[in-house]
Design a protein around this motif. Structure first.
Motif, PDB file in Angstrom:
ATOM      1  N   LYS A 181      -9.490  -9.894  27.251  1.00  0.00           N
ATOM      2  CA  LYS A 181     -10.383  -9.153  28.155  1.00  0.00           C
ATOM      3  C   LYS A 181      -9.588  -8.451  29.251  1.00  0.00           C
ATOM      4  N   GLU A 182      -8.567  -9.117  29.750  1.00  0.00           N
ATOM      5  CA  GLU A 182      -7.731  -8.533  30.805  1.00  0.00           C
ATOM      6  C   GLU A 182      -7.037  -7.267  30.316  1.00  0.00           C
ATOM      7  N   GLN A 183      -6.413  -7.334  29.155  1.00  0.00           N
ATOM      8  CA  GLN A 183      -5.687  -6.172  28.644  1.00  0.00           C
ATOM      9  C   GLN A 183      -6.638  -5.064  28.221  1.00  0.00           C
ATOM     10  N   TYR A 184      -7.798  -5.429  27.696  1.00  0.00           N
ATOM     11  CA  TYR A 184      -8.760  -4.402  27.311  1.00  0.00           C
ATOM     12  C   TYR A 184      -9.301  -3.685  28.542  1.00  0.00           C
ATOM     13  N   ALA A 185      -9.557  -4.432  29.606  1.00  0.00           N
ATOM     14  CA  ALA A 185     -10.025  -3.818  30.850  1.00  0.00           C
ATOM     15  C   ALA A 185      -8.957  -2.902  31.428  1.00  0.00           C
ATOM     16  N   HIS A 186      -7.707  -3.311  31.335  1.00  0.00           N
ATOM     17  CA  HIS A 186      -6.601  -2.495  31.839  1.00  0.00           C
ATOM     18  C   HIS A 186      -6.507  -1.188  31.073  1.00  0.00           C
ATOM     19  N   ARG A 187      -6.642  -1.254  29.731  1.00  0.00           N
ATOM     20  CA  ARG A 187      -6.575  -0.030  28.942  1.00  0.00           C
ATOM     21  C   ARG A 187      -7.739   0.896  29.261  1.00  0.00           C
ATOM     22  N   SER A 188      -8.929   0.310  29.477  1.00  0.00           N
ATOM     23  CA  SER A 188     -10.096   1.127  29.806  1.00  0.00           C
ATOM     24  C   SER A 188      -9.904   1.829  31.144  1.00  0.00           C
ATOM     25  N   ASN A 189      -9.408   1.087  32.155  1.00  0.00           N
ATOM     26  CA  ASN A 189      -9.190   1.669  33.480  1.00  0.00           C
ATOM     27  C   ASN A 189      -8.107   2.733  33.460  1.00  0.00           C
ATOM     28  N   ALA A 190      -7.147   2.560  32.541  1.00  0.00           N
ATOM     29  CA  ALA A 190      -6.045   3.518  32.442  1.00  0.00           C
ATOM     30  C   ALA A 190      -6.417   4.737  31.616  1.00  0.00           C
ATOM     31  N   GLY A 191      -7.641   4.717  31.041  1.00  0.00           N
ATOM     32  CA  GLY A 191      -8.070   5.861  30.261  1.00  0.00           C
ATOM     33  C   GLY A 191      -7.589   5.850  28.829  1.00  0.00           C
ATOM     34  N   VAL A 192      -7.134   4.678  28.345  1.00  0.00           N
ATOM     35  CA  VAL A 192      -6.646   4.629  26.978  1.00  0.00           C
ATOM     36  C   VAL A 192      -7.791   4.453  25.996  1.00  0.00           C
ATOM     37  N   ILE A 193      -8.824   3.734  26.433  1.00  0.00           N
ATOM     38  CA  ILE A 193      -9.973   3.509  25.564  1.00  0.00           C
ATOM     39  C   ILE A 193     -11.136   4.358  26.047  1.00  0.00           C
ATOM     40  N   GLY A 194     -11.770   5.010  25.138  1.00  0.00           N
ATOM     41  CA  GLY A 194     -12.974   5.768  25.466  1.00  0.00           C
ATOM     42  C   GLY A 194     -12.666   7.068  26.160  1.00  0.00           C
ATOM     43  N   THR A 195     -12.196   7.029  27.407  1.00  0.00           N
ATOM     44  CA  THR A 195     -11.968   8.249  28.154  1.00  0.00           C
ATOM     45  C   THR A 195     -10.789   9.045  27.627  1.00  0.00           C
ATOM     46  N   ALA A 196     -10.001   8.454  26.743  1.00  0.00           N
ATOM     47  CA  ALA A 196      -8.860   9.181  26.192  1.00  0.00           C
ATOM     48  C   ALA A 196      -9.291  10.225  25.172  1.00  0.00           C
ATOM     49  N   VAL A 197     -10.523  10.129  24.681  1.00  0.00           N
ATOM     50  CA  VAL A 197     -11.000  11.115  23.725  1.00  0.00           C
ATOM     51  C   VAL A 197     -11.152  12.457  24.430  1.00  0.00           C
ATOM     52  N   SER A 198     -10.620  13.490  23.813  1.00  0.00           N
ATOM     53  CA  SER A 198     -10.669  14.809  24.448  1.00  0.00           C
ATOM     54  C   SER A 198     -12.101  15.294  24.563  1.00  0.00           C
ATOM     55  N   PRO A 199     -12.397  16.215  25.501  1.00  0.00           N
ATOM     56  CA  PRO A 199     -13.757  16.700  25.681  1.00  0.00           C
ATOM     57  C   PRO A 199     -14.337  17.215  24.373  1.00  0.00           C
ATOM     58  N   ALA A 200     -15.592  16.875  24.096  1.00  0.00           N
ATOM     59  CA  ALA A 200     -16.217  17.241  22.829  1.00  0.00           C
ATOM     60  C   ALA A 200     -16.330  18.754  22.694  1.00  0.00           C
ATOM     61  N   THR A 201     -15.985  19.249  21.514  1.00  0.00           N
ATOM     62  CA  THR A 201     -16.168  20.659  21.168  1.00  0.00           C
ATOM     63  C   THR A 201     -17.269  20.724  20.127  1.00  0.00           C
ATOM     64  N   ALA A 202     -18.249  21.573  20.334  1.00  0.00           N
ATOM     65  CA  ALA A 202     -19.395  21.624  19.430  1.00  0.00           C
ATOM     66  C   ALA A 202     -18.934  21.930  18.015  1.00  0.00           C
ATOM     67  N   LEU A 203     -19.371  21.110  17.053  1.00  0.00           N
ATOM     68  CA  LEU A 203     -19.074  21.367  15.653  1.00  0.00           C
ATOM     69  C   LEU A 203     -20.142  22.328  15.134  1.00  0.00           C
ATOM     70  N   SER A 204     -19.744  23.229  14.269  1.00  0.00           N
ATOM     71  CA  SER A 204     -20.545  24.397  13.947  1.00  0.00           C
ATOM     72  C   SER A 204     -21.966  24.114  13.497  1.00  0.00           C
ATOM     73  N   ASP A 205     -22.146  23.105  12.623  1.00  0.00           N
ATOM     74  CA  ASP A 205     -23.483  22.944  12.061  1.00  0.00           C
ATOM     75  C   ASP A 205     -24.229  21.749  12.641  1.00  0.00           C
ATOM     76  N   LEU A 206     -23.799  21.250  13.840  1.00  0.00           N
ATOM     77  CA  LEU A 206     -24.496  20.147  14.487  1.00  0.00           C
ATOM     78  C   LEU A 206     -25.234  20.643  15.719  1.00  0.00           C
ATOM     79  N   PRO A 207     -26.393  20.047  16.022  1.00  0.00           N
ATOM     80  CA  PRO A 207     -27.129  20.458  17.219  1.00  0.00           C
ATOM     81  C   PRO A 207     -26.389  20.099  18.474  1.00  0.00           C
TER      82      PRO A 207
END
Length: 307
Positions: free
Chosen positions: A281-307
């Motif tokens: 839990k400690e290391q997972y929280a550290h990765r989340s706060n550091a932006g490695v988990i979740g926030t590391a995903v680049s901003p979403a770009t709309a895919l052509s055939d999705l709403p």
């Protein structure tokens, strides 16, 4: 009989073959046969039958197996409780980790755990979550990190909720997904059902071109090479340079996959087990706060055939 005999019978049952069991136990076939005969003399009955296909346990042998397994379990519990009464964190820890977690995080986790608690003997298993769940149910693991939804009546921590994303390369982002190859990965039944639901809701279930692979990392690598698109969890998208869109179902519910730490009831209070849970839990929280988990995903770009 002693603990070595308990282990001998268990291995013999698993292998069903004198030769294979002797190899596992680092004994000669002759030495193993002599030890079996000695156990039979002590018990006063035959416990195995030798056939052309290997060995089979007699009814008396099956009864001996059940009792020796229980005796081995009780001795293990005794040692663990004695370890728990000591000030130093020591003893044995049997832990399992899902393959994708293992690939991304396990070496760092075990290195730090061993640095902090060098007297703990670590027995580590890595496998697909559904296989780890079966091993956990057989009481062969103290604790396991699993991805997905599996029934469990012991201690359970929710470690993370990962968004599932539709991903492709920037070169393919303006091409309708229905015209690209869908790269599917093997997963558990519950998650497969959710993936199928999302594909149906977006009219992508009947994609003509499809590649099926057994693991997430191969799936991601094929996407990187421009082969097609895939549905991937955020855990494997750190550093992915491409088009990423978190998925949502038609009712507005986000498409997520949860990760849990599951622990046996009797192992929950063991210091070496709790120390591992705390460190995960400690290391997972550290990765989340550091932006490695979740926030590391680049901003979403709309895919052509999705709403």
């Amino acid at each position: 009989m002693d603990e070595k005999d308990f282990a001998l019978l268990h291995v013999l049952k698993e292998c069903g073959n004198i030769t294979h069991a002797a190899d596992r136990l680092y004994l000669t076939q002759s030495a193993l046969s002599k030890r079996i005969k000695a156990i039979e003399r002590e018990l006063g009955c035959d416990i195995v039958l030798r056939t052309r296909k290997g060995v089979r346990f007699t009814p008396a042998g099956e009864l001996a197996l059940a009792h020796t397994a229980q005796a081995a379990h009780e001795l293990d519990l005794l040692r663990r409780e004695l370890d728990a009464a000591q000030d130093t964190i020591c003893g044995t820890l049997n832990a399992g980790f899902a393959l994708n977690y293992s690939f991304m995080h396990l070496p760092q986790l075990l290195t730090e755990y061993h640095r902090r608690y060098p007297q703990v003997q670590l027995n580590i298993v890595t496998a697909k979550s559904r296989d780890l769940h079966a091993i956990l149910q057989r009481n062969e693991l103290d604790v396991a990190v699993l991805r997905g939804e599996f029934p469990w009546d012991g201690m359970q921590y929710l470690l993370s909720q990962e968004r599932i994303c539709a991903v492709c390369t920037h070169e393919n982002e303006h091409t309708p997904l229905s015209e690209l190859t869908y790269i599917n990965h093997t997963t558990d039944i519950a998650h497969t059902a959710l993936m199928t639901r999302w594909l149906h809701e977006n009219n992508l279930a009947q994609t003509a071109s499809r590649i099926n692979v057994s693991d997430l990392m191969t799936c991601q690598e094929l996407v990187k090479r421009g082969i097609g698109w895939a549905l991937l969890p955020e855990v494997v998208l750190a550093g992915f340079d491409g088009c990423v869109r978190p998925c949502t179902f038609s009712n507005g519910e986000p498409f997520i996959r949860r990760m849990y730490i599951d622990c046996q009831k009797e192992a929950e209070q063991l210091p070496q087990v709790q120390a591992l849970v705390d460190l995960i839990k400690e290391q997972y929280a550290h990765r989340s706060n550091a932006g490695v988990i979740g926030t590391a995903v680049s901003p979403a770009t709309a895919l052509s055939d999705l709403p």
